[in-house]
Scaffold this active site. Structure first.
Site, PDB file in Angstrom:
ATOM      1  N   CYS A  24       0.826  -1.206   0.000  1.00  0.00           N
ATOM      2  CA  CYS A  24       0.000   0.000   0.000  1.00  0.00           C
ATOM      3  C   CYS A  24       0.858   1.253   0.000  1.00  0.00           C
ATOM      4  O   CYS A  24       1.861   1.330   0.716  1.00  0.00           O
ATOM      5  CB  CYS A  24      -0.905   0.028   1.238  1.00  0.00           C
ATOM      6  SG  CYS A  24      -2.239  -1.170   1.213  1.00  0.00           S
ATOM      7  N   PRO A  74      10.343   2.584   5.935  1.00  0.00           N
ATOM      8  CA  PRO A  74      11.685   2.164   5.537  1.00  0.00           C
ATOM      9  C   PRO A  74      12.094   0.828   6.142  1.00  0.00           C
ATOM     10  O   PRO A  74      11.605   0.427   7.190  1.00  0.00           O
ATOM     11  CB  PRO A  74      12.574   3.297   6.058  1.00  0.00           C
ATOM     12  CG  PRO A  74      11.806   3.894   7.187  1.00  0.00           C
ATOM     13  CD  PRO A  74      10.363   3.776   6.810  1.00  0.00           C
ATOM     14  N   VAL A  75      13.029   0.156   5.445  1.00  0.00           N
ATOM     15  CA  VAL A  75      13.507  -1.143   5.916  1.00  0.00           C
ATOM     16  C   VAL A  75      14.823  -1.013   6.678  1.00  0.00           C
ATOM     17  O   VAL A  75      15.436  -2.025   7.013  1.00  0.00           O
ATOM     18  CB  VAL A  75      13.685  -2.120   4.730  1.00  0.00           C
ATOM     19  CG1 VAL A  75      12.357  -2.396   4.056  1.00  0.00           C
ATOM     20  CG2 VAL A  75      14.702  -1.585   3.730  1.00  0.00           C
TER      21      VAL A  75
END
Length: 425
Positions: A122, A128-129
């Site tokens: 979505c 963020p990773v």
């Protein structure tokens, strides 16, 4: 492209069966890679994201079979991870689902290498990773981000236990680190961990497969790594967001609903706001009954927050409720910076909403009017269906592929409660 058509004006009444939790089954399916034998997961919802995860597991080489259940627990999926040979998760599968990043920890922990495309999902703001990457690095992983892929490896055989403090609470970050730590060498401590019920469900599944975990559901989780998890069975918990969505829909339409085999204790914030809105609610050990017959809801104020606060995944549904409630409701979104995209569509139905930064001020109106609208994300699509249930005339909702990512047969379930709703292709 499919659309959903809703004709408003009918109170929802009856019983509904809640599906297994989308946000629990995805990490649990990822966790099956940690086992050395087949794992059977039951109460699995039939969702687009689940099918995507199955395809990802098969792409890696795992054997996956789906079995339709005839009892209350529904369908089950058996994953045999012994055939995994591939450690790269390709972009063409990852691009539609953010939860694909959950494969990073298990692949790295079990096979010493992983290459996962940066995820999609979505478009509701920056997620963020970097927390995932830093957490795995604390266990000894070497990680780079190149050409849209997270490339991770372990140079010394196995990940090593370590301590990591999340800068911000991250549900999927906690889950990724929890899975990796389960088979790391030594003890790992996860601080400022997410406390969501889905994190607890993942931990309980890992424990059922042989992991040693303490503190799940608190900000501090301690994991004593084992060499490998075993095969076994586990049933996914009921979906608290689907539960909340049907409760709000019933309250909005002035109806009455009964739910069995749910987890009321995971919905304290939502049930509190529904009571504040005027609903009569009876709670059992695993049941919820809501009665709003003959009454219009009152507006409620809410602020989204990490669990046990009010869930951001229920914000859009309560905005729909406030649109037809008596009074003015103020909604503050603190989790995602771009999660008011449903507002423009609700305005098309006649809602009165004013946006001020991360705050929405909703003036309730007596009735909405049906119109063509477009879903922008998973929970926004649910809010538009809810609004359509109380609007005069027909509401046609486009781009409902968002809906199929997180709600199992929502039109069938609402139809069984009396709603006039159909899917149109």
């Amino acid at each position: 492209m499919s659309k959903i058509v809703v004709a408003g004006g009918t109170p929802l009444c009856g019983d509904v069966r809640i599906s297994g939790a989308k946000n629990a089954v995805l990490p649990i399916l990822s966790a099956t890679l940690l086992a050395d034998a087949p794992v059977e997961i039951s109460n699995v919802p039939y969702l687009h994201d689940v099918i995507t995860m199955i395809n990802l597991l098969r792409e890696l080489g795992a054997g996956v079979t789906m079995n339709e259940g005839i009892e209350a627990k529904g369908r089950s999926i058996t994953v045999d991870p012994r055939w995994v040979r591939q450690h790269m998760v390709p972009y063409d599968l990852v691009k539609t689902m953010r939860a694909s990043v959950l494969l990073l920890g298990p692949l790295l922990a079990c096979y010493g290498a992983a290459e996962v495309a940066l995820p999609g999902g979505c478009a509701i703001g920056s997620r963020p990773v970097d927390q995932h990457i830093r957490g795995l690095q604390s266990l000894g992983a070497e990680i780079t981000v190149e050409n849209g892929y997270i490339k991770a490896s372990v140079s010394q055989g196995r990940l090593k236990g370590g301590r990591f403090v999340f800068d911000v609470v991250s549900v999927t970050g906690t889950e990724n680190l929890l899975m990796a730590a389960a088979v790391a060498q030594g003890t790992s401590v996860i601080e400022n961990a997410a406390m969501e019920p889905e994190v607890v469900d993942l931990a309980e599944c890992l424990i059922a497969l042989g992991a040693r975990i303490e503190g799940a559901g608190t900000p501090r989780i301690v994991v004593e790594g084992v060499e490998r998890l075993k095969g076994g069975q586990y049933a996914v918990l009921p979906d608290r967001i689907e539960t909340g969505t049907f409760l709000v829909a019933t309250a909005m339409t002035g109806g009455r609903i009964s739910m069995q085999q749910v987890r009321p204790q995971t919905l304290d914030a939502v049930l509190g706001k529904l009571t504040e809105a005027g609903a009569c609610i009876e709670i059992g050990e695993d049941s919820i009954r809501l009665d709003m017959q003959g009454r219009r809801p009152c507006s409620v104020n809410l602020t989204t927050a990490p669990y046990p606060g009010f869930p951001t995944d229920m914000q859009a549904q309560f905005m729909a409720l406030n649109c037809v409630a008596e009074g003015v409701g103020v909604i503050k979104e603190t989790i995602f910076e771009n999660r008011f995209m449903h507002v423009d569509e609700l305005l098309r139905l006649g809602a009165k909403i004013q946006i001020e930064g991360h705050t929405a001020i909703v003036q309730g109106v007596e009735r909405l009017s049906g119109a063509p609208v477009m879903a922008t994300d998973l929970r926004a699509s649910a809010s538009l269906i809810l609004a359509g249930l109380v609007a005069e005339g027909e509401t046609i909702i486009d781009r409902i592929y968002h809906l199929d990512r997180g709600y199992e047969n929502i039109e069938g379930k609402l139809g069984a409660l009396g709603a006039s709703i159909r899917r149109m292709t």
